[in-house]
Design a protein around this motif. Sequence first.
Motif, PDB file in Angstrom:
ATOM      1  N   ALA A 133       0.835  -1.200   0.000  1.00  0.00           N
ATOM      2  CA  ALA A 133       0.000   0.000   0.000  1.00  0.00           C
ATOM      3  C   ALA A 133       0.867   1.246   0.000  1.00  0.00           C
ATOM      4  O   ALA A 133       1.960   1.266   0.584  1.00  0.00           O
ATOM      5  CB  ALA A 133      -0.915  -0.001   1.223  1.00  0.00           C
ATOM      6  N   HIS A 134       0.386   2.299  -0.657  1.00  0.00           N
ATOM      7  CA  HIS A 134       1.077   3.588  -0.584  1.00  0.00           C
ATOM      8  C   HIS A 134       0.546   4.358   0.617  1.00  0.00           C
ATOM      9  O   HIS A 134      -0.661   4.536   0.764  1.00  0.00           O
ATOM     10  CB  HIS A 134       0.857   4.422  -1.841  1.00  0.00           C
ATOM     11  CG  HIS A 134       1.410   5.813  -1.696  1.00  0.00           C
ATOM     12  ND1 HIS A 134       2.758   6.066  -1.723  1.00  0.00           N
ATOM     13  CD2 HIS A 134       0.797   7.002  -1.467  1.00  0.00           C
ATOM     14  CE1 HIS A 134       2.956   7.360  -1.530  1.00  0.00           C
ATOM     15  NE2 HIS A 134       1.782   7.947  -1.372  1.00  0.00           N
ATOM     16  N   LEU A 135       1.446   4.832   1.476  1.00  0.00           N
ATOM     17  CA  LEU A 135       1.047   5.608   2.649  1.00  0.00           C
ATOM     18  C   LEU A 135       1.841   6.908   2.716  1.00  0.00           C
ATOM     19  O   LEU A 135       3.067   6.917   2.533  1.00  0.00           O
ATOM     20  CB  LEU A 135       1.295   4.823   3.947  1.00  0.00           C
ATOM     21  CG  LEU A 135       0.161   3.911   4.418  1.00  0.00           C
ATOM     22  CD1 LEU A 135       0.213   2.594   3.645  1.00  0.00           C
ATOM     23  CD2 LEU A 135       0.275   3.638   5.895  1.00  0.00           C
ATOM     24  N   GLY A 136       1.118   7.994   2.991  1.00  0.00           N
ATOM     25  CA  GLY A 136       1.750   9.270   3.298  1.00  0.00           C
ATOM     26  C   GLY A 136       1.392   9.660   4.713  1.00  0.00           C
ATOM     27  O   GLY A 136       0.264   9.438   5.162  1.00  0.00           O
ATOM     28  N   PHE A 137       2.342  10.231   5.455  1.00  0.00           N
ATOM     29  CA  PHE A 137       2.113  10.627   6.848  1.00  0.00           C
ATOM     30  C   PHE A 137       2.611  12.054   7.030  1.00  0.00           C
ATOM     31  O   PHE A 137       3.774  12.361   6.766  1.00  0.00           O
ATOM     32  CB  PHE A 137       2.865   9.684   7.795  1.00  0.00           C
ATOM     33  CG  PHE A 137       2.438   9.783   9.238  1.00  0.00           C
ATOM     34  CD1 PHE A 137       1.564   8.863   9.787  1.00  0.00           C
ATOM     35  CD2 PHE A 137       2.914  10.805  10.053  1.00  0.00           C
ATOM     36  CE1 PHE A 137       1.161   8.953  11.115  1.00  0.00           C
ATOM     37  CE2 PHE A 137       2.531  10.908  11.373  1.00  0.00           C
ATOM     38  CZ  PHE A 137       1.651   9.971  11.917  1.00  0.00           C
ATOM     39  N   VAL A 138       1.700  12.929   7.491  1.00  0.00           N
ATOM     40  CA  VAL A 138       2.047  14.320   7.766  1.00  0.00           C
ATOM     41  C   VAL A 138       2.121  14.491   9.275  1.00  0.00           C
ATOM     42  O   VAL A 138       1.138  14.262   9.979  1.00  0.00           O
ATOM     43  CB  VAL A 138       1.001  15.281   7.173  1.00  0.00           C
ATOM     44  CG1 VAL A 138       1.360  16.728   7.502  1.00  0.00           C
ATOM     45  CG2 VAL A 138       0.895  15.088   5.665  1.00  0.00           C
ATOM     46  N   ALA A 139       3.279  14.876   9.771  1.00  0.00           N
ATOM     47  CA  ALA A 139       3.496  15.008  11.214  1.00  0.00           C
ATOM     48  C   ALA A 139       3.579  16.467  11.620  1.00  0.00           C
ATOM     49  O   ALA A 139       4.164  17.291  10.916  1.00  0.00           O
ATOM     50  CB  ALA A 139       4.797  14.301  11.603  1.00  0.00           C
ATOM     51  N   GLY A 140       2.984  16.771  12.771  1.00  0.00           N
ATOM     52  CA  GLY A 140       3.140  18.096  13.354  1.00  0.00           C
ATOM     53  C   GLY A 140       4.577  18.324  13.786  1.00  0.00           C
ATOM     54  O   GLY A 140       5.369  17.387  13.950  1.00  0.00           O
ATOM     55  N   ASN A 141       4.938  19.601  13.996  1.00  0.00           N
ATOM     56  CA  ASN A 141       6.319  19.930  14.321  1.00  0.00           C
ATOM     57  C   ASN A 141       6.802  19.264  15.603  1.00  0.00           C
ATOM     58  O   ASN A 141       7.973  18.944  15.746  1.00  0.00           O
ATOM     59  CB  ASN A 141       6.467  21.452  14.447  1.00  0.00           C
ATOM     60  CG  ASN A 141       7.886  21.860  14.801  1.00  0.00           C
ATOM     61  OD1 ASN A 141       8.814  21.598  14.048  1.00  0.00           O
ATOM     62  ND2 ASN A 141       8.057  22.471  15.956  1.00  0.00           N
ATOM     63  N   GLY A 142       5.895  19.021  16.553  1.00  0.00           N
ATOM     64  CA  GLY A 142       6.292  18.432  17.823  1.00  0.00           C
ATOM     65  C   GLY A 142       6.391  16.926  17.823  1.00  0.00           C
ATOM     66  O   GLY A 142       6.757  16.324  18.834  1.00  0.00           O
ATOM     67  N   VAL A 143       6.081  16.271  16.702  1.00  0.00           N
ATOM     68  CA  VAL A 143       6.091  14.813  16.654  1.00  0.00           C
ATOM     69  C   VAL A 143       7.531  14.300  16.573  1.00  0.00           C
ATOM     70  O   VAL A 143       8.349  14.800  15.793  1.00  0.00           O
ATOM     71  CB  VAL A 143       5.274  14.310  15.447  1.00  0.00           C
ATOM     72  CG1 VAL A 143       5.414  12.802  15.288  1.00  0.00           C
ATOM     73  CG2 VAL A 143       3.811  14.680  15.623  1.00  0.00           C
ATOM     74  N   ASP A 144       7.845  13.299  17.376  1.00  0.00           N
ATOM     75  CA  ASP A 144       9.160  12.663  17.390  1.00  0.00           C
ATOM     76  C   ASP A 144       9.225  11.657  16.243  1.00  0.00           C
ATOM     77  O   ASP A 144       8.568  10.618  16.274  1.00  0.00           O
ATOM     78  CB  ASP A 144       9.363  11.967  18.738  1.00  0.00           C
ATOM     79  CG  ASP A 144      10.746  11.359  18.892  1.00  0.00           C
ATOM     80  OD1 ASP A 144      11.465  11.242  17.886  1.00  0.00           O
ATOM     81  OD2 ASP A 144      11.089  10.991  20.029  1.00  0.00           O
ATOM     82  N   LEU A 145      10.014  11.951  15.237  1.00  0.00           N
ATOM     83  CA  LEU A 145      10.110  11.088  14.065  1.00  0.00           C
ATOM     84  C   LEU A 145      11.111   9.953  14.246  1.00  0.00           C
ATOM     85  O   LEU A 145      11.031   8.943  13.555  1.00  0.00           O
ATOM     86  CB  LEU A 145      10.511  11.903  12.825  1.00  0.00           C
ATOM     87  CG  LEU A 145       9.653  13.099  12.442  1.00  0.00           C
ATOM     88  CD1 LEU A 145      10.168  13.701  11.140  1.00  0.00           C
ATOM     89  CD2 LEU A 145       8.195  12.716  12.314  1.00  0.00           C
ATOM     90  N   ALA A 146      12.067  10.121  15.181  1.00  0.00           N
ATOM     91  CA  ALA A 146      13.204   9.205  15.247  1.00  0.00           C
ATOM     92  C   ALA A 146      13.048   8.077  16.251  1.00  0.00           C
ATOM     93  O   ALA A 146      13.663   7.022  16.094  1.00  0.00           O
ATOM     94  CB  ALA A 146      14.469   9.997  15.577  1.00  0.00           C
ATOM     95  N   THR A 147      12.233   8.271  17.286  1.00  0.00           N
ATOM     96  CA  THR A 147      12.156   7.270  18.344  1.00  0.00           C
ATOM     97  C   THR A 147      11.428   6.019  17.880  1.00  0.00           C
ATOM     98  O   THR A 147      10.398   6.090  17.209  1.00  0.00           O
ATOM     99  CB  THR A 147      11.447   7.858  19.582  1.00  0.00           C
ATOM    100  OG1 THR A 147      12.250   8.926  20.090  1.00  0.00           O
ATOM    101  CG2 THR A 147      11.269   6.819  20.670  1.00  0.00           C
TER     102      THR A 147
END
Length: 314
Positions: free
Chosen positions: A13-27
């Motif tokens: 499946a193709h998925l796109g995810f838009v994260a707010g500035n405060g979201v931790d992308l690395a953990t």
Amino acid sequence: LLAAISNALARGAHLGFVAGNGVDLATNFWPGCSLESLARRPGNALELSKAPPTGIMHDKVGAFFYAATGESRLLTASWNFTAAASSQQWNVLAEFRNRELALAYSNELRQMLAGYFHSHPAKPRVPHDGTAFRTAAGWTNGWVRFAPYPSNKAGGDNAQMQITNRIGRAARQIVFALNKQTRAAVTDQLIAACDRGVEVHGVIPRSDRADPGGPSYEQYARMLDPASYAGTNRIRLHEAYHKSTSTTDFDRGTSDLVHCKFLVIDPFGPEPWTIHGSANWTLTALATTNTPTSNDENVLFVPDGGVAQAFLAQ
């Protein structure tokens, strides 16, 4: 959530995810898996975008398209993707099996995946803002608005103007649950509704309006003041409780916060409406253009008695 995304990518499946500035992308919130690692996944990777540090990307939505069945679904909620919001706060998520809505939200998310957030000077105004849709039991077309808006003027082309117009047409009953309500124009219309005989009930969390410095304090005080009204019919304001038993455990502004952003109009009348979305009822969410301090938001206007009665029950 990360596990579900990982599994969907593995299925192709193709998925796109838009994260707010405060979201931790690395953990690695899920063992061995983070948003960043999913975006670096060999083969079918997650398409990932993060909002800029100024303003707020405040949407809580998902648009889904199922190739096997041809179905399209839209999820739009008041809650953030956190443990407290998902299981302890007062929140609402609505699911619509509606292609027009799913496409409109997908187009909005596609802008953000391309880097066009609220503060981008070239953020385009495109046809998906104001998209009309109709539910199976709807009595007329509804529509969706996406912030920021073409106008920040009172009575201009923005969600606040459409909210106050809908309140101005209420005939019997209004019920609202709002995490924040700072807009004088909204209070004006709620008071005017009372003066023409409409029954109005509402909840604004104690943590947002109890103290003079609270964002909603001024408008809450206006709603309480008998001098605001022409007669004895007034907005009936209710406490929000920590538990459904309605004890003295009031919300404390943390895990049990009333985080809803909805208003219901005439749920048992011939023209019911539900207004629901990500937007707190503030200037930056309801009536600003694309400035560095404005929000990305969505607000749904749903003319459907079943939806209105479900929100009324909550």
